[in-house]
Design a protein around this motif. Structure first.
Motif, PDB file in Angstrom:
ATOM      1  N   PRO A 363       0.703  -1.261   0.129  1.00  0.00           N
ATOM      2  CA  PRO A 363      -0.072  -0.032  -0.100  1.00  0.00           C
ATOM      3  C   PRO A 363       0.828   1.323   0.060  1.00  0.00           C
ATOM      4  O   PRO A 363       0.180   2.510  -0.086  1.00  0.00           O
ATOM      5  N   TYR A 364       2.062   1.400   0.131  1.00  0.00           N
ATOM      6  CA  TYR A 364       2.733   2.347   0.282  1.00  0.00           C
ATOM      7  C   TYR A 364       3.342   2.755  -1.066  1.00  0.00           C
ATOM      8  O   TYR A 364       4.232   2.069  -1.691  1.00  0.00           O
ATOM      9  N   GLY A 365       2.925   3.680  -1.726  1.00  0.00           N
ATOM     10  CA  GLY A 365       3.294   3.986  -3.135  1.00  0.00           C
ATOM     11  C   GLY A 365       2.511   3.021  -4.239  1.00  0.00           C
ATOM     12  O   GLY A 365       1.917   2.040  -3.626  1.00  0.00           O
ATOM     13  N   GLU A 366       2.488   3.123  -5.412  1.00  0.00           N
ATOM     14  CA  GLU A 366       2.115   2.210  -6.274  1.00  0.00           C
ATOM     15  C   GLU A 366       2.803   0.973  -6.589  1.00  0.00           C
ATOM     16  O   GLU A 366       4.287   1.204  -6.779  1.00  0.00           O
ATOM     17  N   GLN A 368       4.986  -1.667  -8.822  1.00  0.00           N
ATOM     18  CA  GLN A 368       5.055  -1.601  -9.943  1.00  0.00           C
ATOM     19  C   GLN A 368       4.656  -2.672 -10.882  1.00  0.00           C
ATOM     20  O   GLN A 368       5.155  -3.909 -10.772  1.00  0.00           O
ATOM     21  N   ARG A 371       6.372  -5.047 -14.319  1.00  0.00           N
ATOM     22  CA  ARG A 371       7.362  -6.112 -14.020  1.00  0.00           C
ATOM     23  C   ARG A 371       6.478  -7.272 -13.664  1.00  0.00           C
ATOM     24  O   ARG A 371       7.135  -8.518 -13.500  1.00  0.00           O
ATOM     25  N   LEU A 392      -5.782   0.453 -10.776  1.00  0.00           N
ATOM     26  CA  LEU A 392      -5.418   1.486 -10.067  1.00  0.00           C
ATOM     27  C   LEU A 392      -6.452   1.855  -9.113  1.00  0.00           C
ATOM     28  O   LEU A 392      -5.974   2.067  -7.823  1.00  0.00           O
ATOM     29  N   TRP A 393      -7.664   1.811  -9.307  1.00  0.00           N
ATOM     30  CA  TRP A 393      -8.658   2.195  -8.228  1.00  0.00           C
ATOM     31  C   TRP A 393      -8.668   0.943  -7.320  1.00  0.00           C
ATOM     32  O   TRP A 393      -8.761   1.305  -5.985  1.00  0.00           O
ATOM     33  N   ASN A 396      -5.648   1.403  -4.973  1.00  0.00           N
ATOM     34  CA  ASN A 396      -5.918   2.486  -4.215  1.00  0.00           C
ATOM     35  C   ASN A 396      -7.018   2.783  -3.235  1.00  0.00           C
ATOM     36  O   ASN A 396      -6.850   3.227  -1.906  1.00  0.00           O
TER      37      ASN A 396
ATOM     38  N   LEU C  61      10.698   1.236  -1.988  1.00  0.00           N
ATOM     39  CA  LEU C  61       9.324   0.781  -1.794  1.00  0.00           C
ATOM     40  C   LEU C  61       9.387  -0.471  -2.626  1.00  0.00           C
ATOM     41  O   LEU C  61      10.187  -1.524  -2.489  1.00  0.00           O
ATOM     42  N   ASP C  62       8.384  -0.478  -3.611  1.00  0.00           N
ATOM     43  CA  ASP C  62       7.955  -1.738  -4.242  1.00  0.00           C
ATOM     44  C   ASP C  62       8.961  -1.797  -5.443  1.00  0.00           C
ATOM     45  O   ASP C  62       9.067  -2.508  -6.535  1.00  0.00           O
ATOM     46  N   TRP C  63       9.861  -0.518  -5.998  1.00  0.00           N
ATOM     47  CA  TRP C  63      10.609  -0.312  -7.095  1.00  0.00           C
ATOM     48  C   TRP C  63      11.921  -0.360  -6.588  1.00  0.00           C
ATOM     49  O   TRP C  63      12.488  -0.534  -5.695  1.00  0.00           O
ATOM     50  N   TYR C 131      11.204   1.467 -18.772  1.00  0.00           N
ATOM     51  CA  TYR C 131      11.381  -0.157 -18.112  1.00  0.00           C
ATOM     52  C   TYR C 131      11.337  -1.159 -19.197  1.00  0.00           C
ATOM     53  O   TYR C 131      11.495  -2.272 -18.677  1.00  0.00           O
ATOM     54  N   ILE C 230       8.214   8.055  -5.273  1.00  0.00           N
ATOM     55  CA  ILE C 230       8.509   6.732  -4.715  1.00  0.00           C
ATOM     56  C   ILE C 230       9.896   6.821  -3.922  1.00  0.00           C
ATOM     57  O   ILE C 230      10.110   6.361  -2.702  1.00  0.00           O
ATOM     58  N   SER C 291      -8.736  10.800  -8.224  1.00  0.00           N
ATOM     59  CA  SER C 291      -8.619   9.560  -8.965  1.00  0.00           C
ATOM     60  C   SER C 291      -7.300   9.048  -8.804  1.00  0.00           C
ATOM     61  O   SER C 291      -6.236   9.949  -8.605  1.00  0.00           O
ATOM     62  N   PRO C 292      -6.911   7.831  -8.924  1.00  0.00           N
ATOM     63  CA  PRO C 292      -5.734   7.207  -8.804  1.00  0.00           C
ATOM     64  C   PRO C 292      -4.939   7.635 -10.151  1.00  0.00           C
ATOM     65  O   PRO C 292      -3.926   6.603 -10.169  1.00  0.00           O
ATOM     66  N   TYR C 293      -5.305   8.244 -11.213  1.00  0.00           N
ATOM     67  CA  TYR C 293      -4.576   8.358 -12.077  1.00  0.00           C
ATOM     68  C   TYR C 293      -4.053   9.884 -12.151  1.00  0.00           C
ATOM     69  O   TYR C 293      -4.864  10.728 -11.716  1.00  0.00           O
ATOM     70  N   ARG C 298      -0.761  10.375  -6.883  1.00  0.00           N
ATOM     71  CA  ARG C 298      -0.896   8.992  -6.824  1.00  0.00           C
ATOM     72  C   ARG C 298       0.007   8.086  -5.723  1.00  0.00           C
ATOM     73  O   ARG C 298      -0.580   7.232  -5.359  1.00  0.00           O
ATOM     74  N   GLN C 299       1.136   8.666  -5.673  1.00  0.00           N
ATOM     75  CA  GLN C 299       1.956   8.006  -4.623  1.00  0.00           C
ATOM     76  C   GLN C 299       1.593   8.487  -3.300  1.00  0.00           C
ATOM     77  O   GLN C 299       1.546   7.660  -2.561  1.00  0.00           O
ATOM     78  N   CYS C 301      -0.986   9.746  -2.165  1.00  0.00           N
ATOM     79  CA  CYS C 301      -2.301   9.206  -1.816  1.00  0.00           C
ATOM     80  C   CYS C 301      -2.390   7.836  -1.993  1.00  0.00           C
ATOM     81  O   CYS C 301      -3.477   7.484  -1.902  1.00  0.00           O
ATOM     82  N   SER C 302      -1.580   6.905  -2.048  1.00  0.00           N
ATOM     83  CA  SER C 302      -1.622   5.566  -2.099  1.00  0.00           C
ATOM     84  C   SER C 302      -2.150   5.332  -0.564  1.00  0.00           C
ATOM     85  O   SER C 302      -1.769   6.081   0.427  1.00  0.00           O
ATOM     86  N   PRO C 303      -2.533   3.999  -0.450  1.00  0.00           N
ATOM     87  CA  PRO C 303      -3.558   3.858   0.579  1.00  0.00           C
ATOM     88  C   PRO C 303      -2.483   3.773   1.977  1.00  0.00           C
ATOM     89  O   PRO C 303      -3.030   4.057   3.086  1.00  0.00           O
ATOM     90  N   GLY C 304      -1.313   3.339   1.843  1.00  0.00           N
ATOM     91  CA  GLY C 304      -0.560   3.278   2.839  1.00  0.00           C
ATOM     92  C   GLY C 304      -0.174   4.728   3.536  1.00  0.00           C
ATOM     93  O   GLY C 304       0.074   4.668   4.786  1.00  0.00           O
TER      94      GLY C 304
END
Lengths: 460, 460, 460
Positions: A363-366, A368, A371, A392-393, A396, C61-63, C131, C230, C291-293, C298-299, C301-304
């Motif tokens: 949940p922290y950031g989107e 990726q 990949r 994305l929704w 989120n 984070l995830d990246w 990427y 991120i 909106s998450p786009y 987007r980052q 306001c990510s849920p975490g």
């Protein structure tokens, strides 16, 4: 549902409605048993119908199981000795729950026991007197006007005896013991929309549910109105707390727009799932607020139970003149309406099955997505923009507090776009399901209910 | 209220307004006492009016009781020795709370102390200067324009002395010590709508309340504006926590539509009961949100107290040019408007008296109404559909959390339909009343108020 | 902002946008460093810009921080040996993050690597492939159509190496360590609105903030899109919990109406403060839901994280055809729009600075304002009615739970009327400030974040 499937289902339902018309049904008696025999005959072999018999005198909540009513015959014979009315021709001719009566009387006295509709002179009204001893005949106003003076012979060969109240029940277990309740009343005789249509659609739903995987346990009830739901509620305190969604089915075959009446709660999942299924049709429909007048939702939504049970049908009682008359016949219902009602109900169930509370594990950031190859894994059958937006929704909003219905509503996306996105994300470990916490308050309500001590004999 | 009753009440109120006009009222002094004598004379013998005297210098909340103001006479004498203005002709001619002044001065200097309305050349404005020492005269703009040059003699024989602030209070005990507060200001002299109308309607309400059974204890206050409510609040910390509903009465006799200003809470029972009483009239009316500008609701709704007190009247201050001028006279008010205001207030009180929180004692399923003979017990005076619907709605919603106002609003039924249904259901034991829990937070607020140590001498 | 000031600021911003256009920017590399050099040069001397370098391979984070991309040159040479495209002429000609490539190939094969816009034949599109390894050129559709058959020489002299991701950061301490975050992306090359305008406005805001007293600590980030936010979030877990308000700046110079996109929370102070600043302009503007786009919101306001961060700009991505093309040039932005965007942002910050939670110290009844001389203390610059109403509203609502924004919204008064009233009341001790409790939940979220172990080398 494809046009072909809809056509097949519609005609199957229409034929079922026709087959269900004849029995002399009431809230108790052999008419109910005959109807349940027809139900069993129409069900696939693997769908078990249990028939319950609850003895006369059993206390059920604030009520008591009444005497059982059976009809050997009922005729009105004119001054000339000819049969004027015969319940064998049309069950509606006999006032429901008429006490036995053998008497001769002049027309003037007889009139107090005759019911017609002056404003609809060719229709026979449907009348009953369950809890006050009475007898009578129902007839068209033209018949009434043509009755000559003279002495009439009343021959009502009914019986009101210690017996039982009969109802049918189908239970289709799911992976969870949380339940989805579907009920229909089966006490109205000789009418197509109210409620042969309900019985028919419930049979079709049972068959469809038996053929699919089920998260919820489905319970379908074929019960007499009011006293039937009260009886079931009294006898099943342990089940009540497991009911997560419920629908009362009535009047599903007329040409009116599909109509949903919300549960007392007003914002239960069933209320929102049905609203979404209706919206997805893209055709006119109605959603009305709860009121304490209507069918068995009155009992399920009484304040002590307050269950998430709504009512689905088309035209509502009192909105159409054919209601509770002989004009509620096979011309009043159509295969198209029956198939449409079934289709919306099946879609509602699909949404409830698919609605879950997910939690984003990243949940922290989107996360990726690229990949993980998520786009490819969903395939090309959907609009690409919707796929991406759905992903994305869901990421989120899936914070462990919202269900997919919530997300679809907030994102203004089709439910399937959200559900498919959730499946894809769960497939790569980006979502985990939250344990359900729904229904806790209903469980407490049921726990505080002093269970009725009624005995129930299972014979089905 | 029948047309005849309305006519009788309207004329009685109009005569009362006329009788209340003459005294030289202000926030303290003998004008207030004379007015309270008129109030006592107009009340039925069994309604006790208590007159309180609070000494000058007493600290009341953030304020202090000011010096008492009395007027022996006030005249302006022209260069030719003739009396130009005399407060004996019209109390409005004297600036309220004028300090004593005896002086000769030319017109140019005098002009700084003369108040007129250039845009309303025939009206005398009403002006005061309570907390800054000042003196002056109010007159029509035509009078002002006609004043010849020359030396004028000012003869203002007022006194500002250690004395007291005077107010009146009526307490009509109910079966409960929870209170319904009604207040009206009595500091404005010689004007009909603001606020002789308020004093008159409060008298009529006291008489009507004395003649009926009362659940609430009613407290009616006749107080000077602002300092009067502040004084009462300071002296009655123990009562504040018991106030469940309250109304400030102002401007009840003009031809404008009845207008209710909500309490600071915005959704208090009094806000909703008044809204319902207004809706029941079927005539135009207004409901406006709370704002901290206005009359004594400013004090009752200050954040420390935050009492459920709204304001009822017709045209609001500042909305009509006659406001605070000599044109607010007996032609500006009508018997019809006075009677209508009284009628709406009485109905509001009836609704508050009838609004209760009931709990359905048979909440699991619908209780069987037929065997309890409920329909007969209500009688035939109401529409039958409403009776049945009222019974079903009350049973469904009376879960111990909702009052009858809630139920009437949710069911969209007339309040009496719901109240009568509740009475019938209570009569057969299907409802029990929940103990009231309203006002608990107000009690806490009052408890934390450091009670003013002011002494109050009761002389009434 | 006066017309003159607006004019000066607008042209300064416009010149900054022009100065920021040339560098070959991407998400990493020397183009970013060159841009940050321009930022430092444009900032006042006392505003410190810190440049951070985060090594390739660092998990964020995830990246993971990607390889650093640099461009020595990129040309496409035609069959006749003439240069057809050269990135030195326009950075957009080179596909962003193109891998190095030296090859000869016929036009048919080359076409797979050429990007144009058939519907905008004179514009060069902006394309990237961060990427997935790829190379290519972007050109106008007219150029593409005119390409003769034959063998082409591709000379892409780029490098993708172990290096770092570069971003800039300005921190302006306030009296509190609670933070106001402003971010802009700096990865898009050679385009005016997206996002040279954001960099320019952020520089102007930093200068303006440095020159004023600050309650909040302001943090301005110049970061590559997505991976930049991120990265910052991963490296600053201790800061995240202190963020009280935030704005992502994008597209601030086009002729469209100012547009605010709400934070995920939807009702954060920043959402309401920006809405008020926009309303105060009296000119058309838009407020759109989260909106998450979009951009870096987007980052944030990510849920975490769920930070109170909105996005401010004018026309939104995808709403204008010039978006991500060579037509997003210096003719597409105007000094007027840039100055207007800056002015609204500055006003939003002023409101956040002034918004506080006050508590009335004299909440029982109205305090006596006259003896405190409050009116004089405010002076005559404001409308008198507003002054009085502001005082009364603030006293009535400042109960320790509402901020000044709440009060301004409820009272429907200009924010300054309420803020000035609060200052005056605080000056005489009638208000005290409540300790802030905002952001507690954000702190908890940050605390539960497993901090990334990435190293960051500060070189700025």
């Amino acid at each position: 549902m494809s046009t072909t499937e809809s056509d097949v289902v519609g005609h199957r339902l229409y034929d079922l409605v026709a087959a269900l018309m004849p029995p002399m049904r009431s809230i108790t008696g052999n008419g109910v048993r005959a109807t349940l025999d027809l139900v069993r005959a129409a069900l696939p072999a693997q769908v078990p119908l249990t028939v319950h018999e609850v003895p006369t005198g059993t206390p059920v909540l604030d009520w008591t199981i009444p005497r059982e009513w059976n009809v050997a015959g009922a005729r009105l014979i004119g001054p000339d000795g000819r049969v004027v009315l015969d319940a064998a021709d049309n069950p509606l001719h006999l006032l429901g729950y008429s006490i036995p009566m053998r008497a001769r009387m002049p027309l003037a006295e007889l009139r107090h026991h005759l019911y017609s509709m002056p404003d609809r002179p060719d229709w026979v009204p449907y009348r009953t007197s369950y809890y006050n001893d009475a007898w009578g005949f129902c007839l068209t106003d033209r018949q009434l006007a043509a009755l000559p003076d003279g002495e009439y012979q009343v021959e009502i060969d009914t019986s009101l005896t210690e017996g039982s109240l009969t109802y049918g029940e189908i239970v289709l277990p799911g992976t969870s013991d949380e339940e989805f309740l579907v009920t229909t009343h089966l006490c109205h005789p000789a009418m197509a929309n109210d409620n042969s249509s309900g019985i028919a659609v419930a049979i079709e739903l049972a068959a469809a549910l038996a053929a699919r995987t089920r998260r919820y346990t489905y319970r379908l009830l074929f019960i007499p109105g009011t006293i039937g739901s009260i009886t079931w509620l009294a006898l099943n305190p342990g089940v009540i707390g497991r009911i997560r969604h419920g629908l009362v089915l009535t009047g599903l075959g007329d040409r009116g727009a599909p109509t949903y009446k919300r549960s007392r709660r007003g914002d239960a999942i069933i209320d929102r799932a049905t609203a979404r299924a209706l919206a997805e049709t893209g055709r006119p429909h109605r959603i009305v607020d709860f009121s304490p007048y209507g069918y068995d939702e009155r009992q399920f939504c009484s304040p002590g139970f307050d269950l998430p049970v709504g009512r689905f049908g088309r035209s509502q009682h009192g909105e159409y003149p054919e209601y509770h008359t002989s004009a509620d016949n096979l011309e009043f219902v159509t295969p198209e309406s029956l198939a449409d009602s079934f289709s919306i109900l099946r879609r509602t169930i699909e949404i409830c099955e698919a609605d879950r509370v997910w939690r984003n594990t990243s949940p922290y950031g989107e996360p990726q997505l690229g990949r993980r190859g998520l786009y490819r894994s969903i395939g090309a059958t959907m609009n690409r923009a919707s796929i991406e937006m759905g992903l994305l929704w869901v990421l989120n909003l899936a914070d462990g507090t919202r269900g997919l219905l919530d997300i679809a509503e907030r994102a203004d996306l089709p439910f399937d776009a959200v559900a498919n996105a959730a499946d894809a994300l769960a497939g790569v470990g980006l979502l985990v399901e939250e344990p359900s916490v729904a229904g806790a308050s209903a469980s407490l309500a049921a726990a505080s209910l002093a269970g009725a001590s009624a005995a129930s004999v299972v014979i089905g």
